[in-house]
Design a protein around this motif. Sequence first.
Motif, PDB file in Angstrom:
ATOM      1  N   GLU A  93      -8.758  -6.448   5.211  1.00 30.59           N
ATOM      2  CA  GLU A  93      -9.657  -5.546   4.478  1.00 30.59           C
ATOM      3  C   GLU A  93      -9.147  -4.111   4.548  1.00 30.59           C
ATOM      4  OE1 GLU A  93     -13.137  -6.398   3.406  1.00 30.59           O
ATOM      5  OE2 GLU A  93     -13.627  -8.149   4.617  1.00 30.59           O
ATOM      6  N   SER A  96      -6.021  -3.953   2.153  1.00 28.00           N
ATOM      7  CA  SER A  96      -6.290  -4.031   0.711  1.00 28.00           C
ATOM      8  C   SER A  96      -7.287  -2.965   0.270  1.00 28.00           C
ATOM      9  CB  SER A  96      -6.807  -5.416   0.351  1.00 28.00           C
ATOM     10  OG  SER A  96      -8.103  -5.578   0.861  1.00 28.00           O
ATOM     11  N   GLY A  97      -7.859  -2.231   1.212  1.00 27.06           N
ATOM     12  CA  GLY A  97      -8.770  -1.151   0.834  1.00 27.06           C
ATOM     13  C   GLY A  97     -10.208  -1.602   0.667  1.00 27.06           C
ATOM     14  N   THR A  98     -10.476  -2.894   0.900  1.00 24.65           N
ATOM     15  CA  THR A  98     -11.843  -3.361   0.711  1.00 24.65           C
ATOM     16  C   THR A  98     -12.784  -2.870   1.812  1.00 24.65           C
ATOM     17  OG1 THR A  98     -11.058  -5.430   1.633  1.00 24.65           O
ATOM     18  CG2 THR A  98     -11.442  -5.379  -0.722  1.00 24.65           C
ATOM     19  N   VAL A  99     -12.219  -2.365   2.914  1.00 25.24           N
ATOM     20  CA  VAL A  99     -13.109  -1.775   3.938  1.00 25.24           C
ATOM     21  C   VAL A  99     -13.945  -0.676   3.323  1.00 25.24           C
ATOM     22  CG1 VAL A  99     -12.111  -2.097   6.218  1.00 25.24           C
ATOM     23  CG2 VAL A  99     -11.131  -0.396   4.705  1.00 25.24           C
TER      24      VAL A  99
END
Lengths: 255, 308
Positions: A93, A96-99
């Motif tokens: 996360e 991929s920047g989903t945090v």
Amino acid sequence: MNNIWTIAKKEIKTYFSSPIAYAVMFVFSALVGFFFYSIMWWFNSQAMQLAQNPTYYQQLNINQQVYSPLFGNMSIILLLMLPLLTMRLFSEEKKSGTVELLYTSPLSVWQIILGKYLASLIVLLAMLGLTGILSIFTFAFGNPELIPLLAGYLGLFLMGAAFIAVGIFFSSLTENQIVSAILTFGALLLFWVLNWASSAAGAIAKSVLDYLSIFQHFEDFTKGIVDTTHLVYYLSFIFLGLFLTHSVIQSRRWR
Amino acid sequence: MIEVAGLTKKYGDLLAVKDLSFKVDKGKIWGLLGPNAAGKTTTMRILTGYLPASDGKAVVAGYDVFEQPNEVKRIIGYLPEVVPLYPEMTVVDYLKFVAEIKQVPAAKKKAAIDKSVEAAGLEPVRGRLIKNISKGFRQRVGIAQALIHDPQVLILDEPLIGLDPAQCKDIRDLIKRLKGEHTILLSTHILAEITQTCDGATIINEGMLMASGTLDEIAASVKVREGVVLKLRKGGEEAATQWRRIPGVEKVGRSDKEYTVEWSKGQDPREDLVRIAVDKGWGLLEMRSLAMNIEDLYLKIVSGGTAQ
């Protein structure tokens, strides 16, 4: 609670929509199956040899002579497999920047951590559940005792849960999954072999090292003993792992 | 709707945002403009509660970002610079997940998903895996996820980056359609996006405020000279010489039949210019105000100078 489940559901879907969960479950089951087969084969040959001697034959115990070593083997396979299951939890996360999506949602950090933790526990349960198939044979063709068997599984589950807590912590530290897995392996192995040094240590150091060693607390479970000391040990291990994860994530706030 | 006052963010020794203040009114599309590494993303991350500020205050819809982060998170829709997508999910599953973590009530979930699918034009890829859809659609999925809980405020970090001109136009139209219902703050390093989409902009550079306001206000604050372009049928060098003598005129440039006349702000020699041209019979064909080259203006602002 709903939020935790939302995160857990997403993680489980991710596990099963990629090959990770299948690979881990397949390899785990295959290896456990192999160990079961070889231990069973040895146990059978023992039984054949001792068949003429009723005294010794009475002493044959499938729980002690099959399950106990099998659980020992399973615990080592878990040590090798679980870091691969946990390595992506936060690292992926982060990478991929989903945090950014998670942390800007009205979710608490604990909800995110517990959701992810719960998902891994469910995969662990599935892994252990699959090996339950083997017991169909022992119960069909032998007479193992159920309670010690369940105690052994409880031990495996607690130990696995502790491994996952360590794994989730290291995953929160880095955005690189490989590094996360390596650090988890390192830490778990260290805790595993900690008491090897105890023979050289003084009395106090020895008891400390023994207490901290993961495997020390697992052995009793394989013998069918559920001791609260061990329960406390694993639960505190889990709590510590999750608490550290929480601290790492919260530390964004003061960096 | 959005109020930032004295915002400062330090990464160790690096000062990413320095004493930044600006305001965005309700229902406006506002640009946050600046070159790369100007502090746009940092500012947005602070507003969305992703990062804490080192100092200063940020208020969104009356909620303080630092005191009431959860309230703020509920009313903000955020598209980060890197669109936060899970490639293994289908578009609809992804939106469903986002709706759940954004606390959309279960009863309204389906309607919310349908609405943002429609708003973002995602109907054709609804059931596809995110990893299999094009970059333009991914950007739309990003906007759809920002819209899903019908937020009052939309914060879009570089929404048009990496898209082809047709896709850019689509997204730009989409953003314009969202205006009114939502207050939109979007960041960009491309000036044209501001002129095409925004009601106004805040220009920052190296973390500092350079200018803020509507485009005209910004232009007025920067421009110290005004001018016109005149086109003559004949006139030659003499016209330039004559015009230069008019009081207030600072500069006359000539290229063939076009003359650029500039004067300092406050003066207005336009009538004199025309009178002379007519008197002398130079054949005035055209006079237009010197188009402020907005790109130059922007470069000027970010390179630090506010005066020419």
